[in-house]
Write an enzyme that holds these catalytic residues in place. Structure first.
Site, mmCIF file in Angstrom:
data_model
loop_
_atom_site.group_PDB
_atom_site.id
_atom_site.type_symbol
_atom_site.label_atom_id
_atom_site.label_comp_id
_atom_site.label_asym_id
_atom_site.label_seq_id
_atom_site.Cartn_x
_atom_site.Cartn_y
_atom_site.Cartn_z
ATOM 1 N N GLN A 51 -40.752 16.241 -3.160
ATOM 2 C CA GLN A 51 -40.079 15.187 -2.409
ATOM 3 C C GLN A 51 -40.678 13.818 -2.721
ATOM 4 O O GLN A 51 -39.971 12.817 -2.836
ATOM 5 C CB GLN A 51 -40.185 15.473 -0.901
ATOM 6 C CG GLN A 51 -39.848 14.311 0.014
ATOM 7 C CD GLN A 51 -38.428 13.793 -0.158
ATOM 8 O OE1 GLN A 51 -37.559 14.504 -0.622
ATOM 9 N NE2 GLN A 51 -38.204 12.531 0.215
ATOM 10 N N GLU A 52 -41.983 13.776 -2.908
ATOM 11 C CA GLU A 52 -42.656 12.501 -3.167
ATOM 12 C C GLU A 52 -42.360 11.960 -4.566
ATOM 13 O O GLU A 52 -42.056 10.787 -4.744
ATOM 14 C CB GLU A 52 -44.178 12.670 -2.999
ATOM 15 C CG GLU A 52 -44.642 12.872 -1.569
ATOM 16 C CD GLU A 52 -44.596 11.581 -0.761
ATOM 17 O OE1 GLU A 52 -44.301 10.514 -1.333
ATOM 18 O OE2 GLU A 52 -44.832 11.651 0.464
ATOM 19 N N SER A 53 -42.448 12.820 -5.567
ATOM 20 C CA SER A 53 -42.425 12.303 -6.943
ATOM 21 C C SER A 53 -41.630 13.132 -7.936
ATOM 22 O O SER A 53 -41.593 12.797 -9.129
ATOM 23 C CB SER A 53 -43.864 12.227 -7.459
ATOM 24 O OG SER A 53 -44.400 13.547 -7.590
ATOM 25 N N TYR A 65 -37.321 13.109 5.562
ATOM 26 C CA TYR A 65 -38.451 13.546 4.730
ATOM 27 C C TYR A 65 -38.787 15.015 5.007
ATOM 28 O O TYR A 65 -38.872 15.837 4.077
ATOM 29 C CB TYR A 65 -39.632 12.644 5.049
ATOM 30 C CG TYR A 65 -40.900 12.889 4.268
ATOM 31 C CD1 TYR A 65 -41.045 12.407 2.965
ATOM 32 C CD2 TYR A 65 -41.985 13.538 4.854
ATOM 33 C CE1 TYR A 65 -42.229 12.587 2.263
ATOM 34 C CE2 TYR A 65 -43.172 13.727 4.162
ATOM 35 C CZ TYR A 65 -43.294 13.246 2.860
ATOM 36 O OH TYR A 65 -44.465 13.422 2.169
#
Length: 453
Positions: free
Chosen positions: A310-312, A437
């Protein structure tokens, strides 16, 4: 009486006794007998929406959790009987092997003639599912143009028969006892079968694994999903219905639905397809770092993998417009506080990011249920612990629980509304972001569970 007559009489008695014992075995138990045994026997099937073994080797699933709750209410210990087909599930009820069937079963008149209907706890549509690149039937008259396979003795087969009788006499399909609905969906995705029929909820889950699936048409209006019981089990039926009338109004029911179905956002074919490719070509390079971090900080491996995606998207060179970097997208200040020298170094970023998640996790009370505590920690990772503190305070003011994610995901978006944030210590925050998120991380984790197990 001579010896021959004695032998014949003995044989007759033997068969009469066997027949009597057989009939007794086939009788369903009274509620008094169930209470005396101390157990409630639930027949189900092995599938993601009912009962399955998770990555930790434990049984789980919506029907599994629901059965544990109503068994506890009745003061009984649940015993699960797992069958391979719908026919075997109803056979287990008919022959007295099980006391209740909880297997995602559609309420059908044909079933109601033989069995008692228990509580209704879900609604769905039957849908025709085909490969996105295949022929697209646009009406019942075009269903004869595709090969259709469904599970035998199912509501799907019954609906197809209705369509054949009323709309398309040339319609043909294949029924199978050897494959589950999930397996048939996989066959469609791999172009081994043109189409199948499925519950809409099952398709919604399986499109995360097989993004090639496409719902072509809705075949029914909303249908109810119910528990079924033997025809003689009226006392148990009454107790279960009375229990459910109260349970369906509780937060526990909301939490149960949220746990298994609440995190599926609108389907994104490209996003899921890209992730599946990256599981093969990116994740293997960093898996050892994720395992090391998961073990060191005692956090679920698939969760930290999903969070990093999800972040990168597992890109160590990722940089956001605000300057956060690396696989775990850490700010410079956060990296410094964690002792990280190079944010784009995969090992440092993963270990640092998981360490920071653990730090957030430990700032919530240990008595919070572990699943809720983890979601709260993930949200804090995204929006900051200060804003989470505000959200928890607001939850208390609104009469909601500051420790349950089900409540907090409703409260967090209020942090962007002036009438709420002007009274809070840390003010405005984009509260919808941590909710999205966590939702995306849960969905990515679900995909990882299927791809890696």
């Amino acid at each position: 009486m001579d010896i021959y007559k004695v032998l014949i009489f003995s044989v007759i008695l033997f068969f009469v006794g066997c027949s009597s014992e057989s009939n007794q075995n086939q009788q369903s138990r009274t509620f008094e007998q169930i209470e005396a045994s101390g157990e409630l026997r639930i027949v189900t099937r092995n599938a993601p929406t009912t009962w399955y073994i998770n990555a930790q080797g434990d049984p789980t699933g919506f029907e599994y959790d629901l059965a544990n709750i109503y068994s506890e209410h009745l003061g009984l210990e649940p015993t699960f009987i797992v069958k391979d087909s719908i026919y075997e599930i109803f056979q287990a009820l008919q022959e007295g092997e099980a006391d209740v069937a909880g297997a995602g079963l559609t309420n059908l008149q044909s079933r109601n003639a033989e069995f008692l209907v228990g509580p209704q706890y879900d609604s769905l549509h039957q849908v025709l599912v085909c490969h996105r690149d295949g022929f697209n039937p646009e009406g019942y008259d075009e269903l004869s143009e595709v090969s259709i396979s469904v599970i035998a003795d199912s509501s799907y087969a019954e609906r197809l028969n209705e369509i054949k009788q009323r709309h398309n006499p040339t319609l043909e399909w294949q029924e199978t006892d050897n494959h589950s609905t999930e397996e048939l969906l996989e066959k469609v995705a791999r172009k081994k079968v043109d189409c199948t029929v499925s519950d809409s909820t099952i398709v919604e889950i399986n499109r995360r694994y097989f993004p090639e699936l496409r719902v072509m048409m809705q075949l029914t209006d909303l249908q109810s999903i119910v528990l079924y019981l033997p025809s003689e089990a009226k006392t148990l039926q009454g107790k279960l219905k009375k229990w459910f009338q109260q349970f369906e109004k509780t937060v526990e029911m909301d939490k149960l639905e949220d746990r298994y179905y609440g995190y599926f956002r609108e389907f994104d074919y490209v996003d899921v397809s890209v992730m599946k490719r990256r599981i093969d070509n990116r994740l293997p390079k960093y898996k050892k770092y994720f395992k090391a971090a998961s073990n060191e900080y005692d956090l679920p491996l698939l969760t930290v993998m999903a969070q990093a995606y999800q972040e990168s998207h597992w890109d160590p060179e990722a940089v956001s417009p605000t300057g956060v970097k690396g696989i775990m997208m850490l700010t410079q200040n956060t990296a410094k506080s964690l002792g990280i020298n190079e944010r784009t170094d995969p090992k440092q970023s993963i270990l640092g990011g998981v360490k920071y998640l653990k730090k957030m996790y430990e700032r919530f009370k240990p008595e919070i249920e572990s699943e809720d505590r983890l979601y709260l920690a993930l949200a804090a990772y995204n929006v900051g612990r200060a804003h989470m503190h505000d959200a928890q305070s607001l939850a208390r003011d609104l009469g909601k629980s500051p420790y349950h994610w089900h409540d907090m995901k409703e409260v967090l978006p209020l942090l962007s509304q002036k009438k709420y944030y002007k009274k809070l210590k840390y003010g405005y925050a984009r509260g919808t972001e941590p909710v999205r998120y966590v939702q995306r991380i849960r969905e990515y984790q679900h995909i990882l569970e299927n791809e890696l197990n």
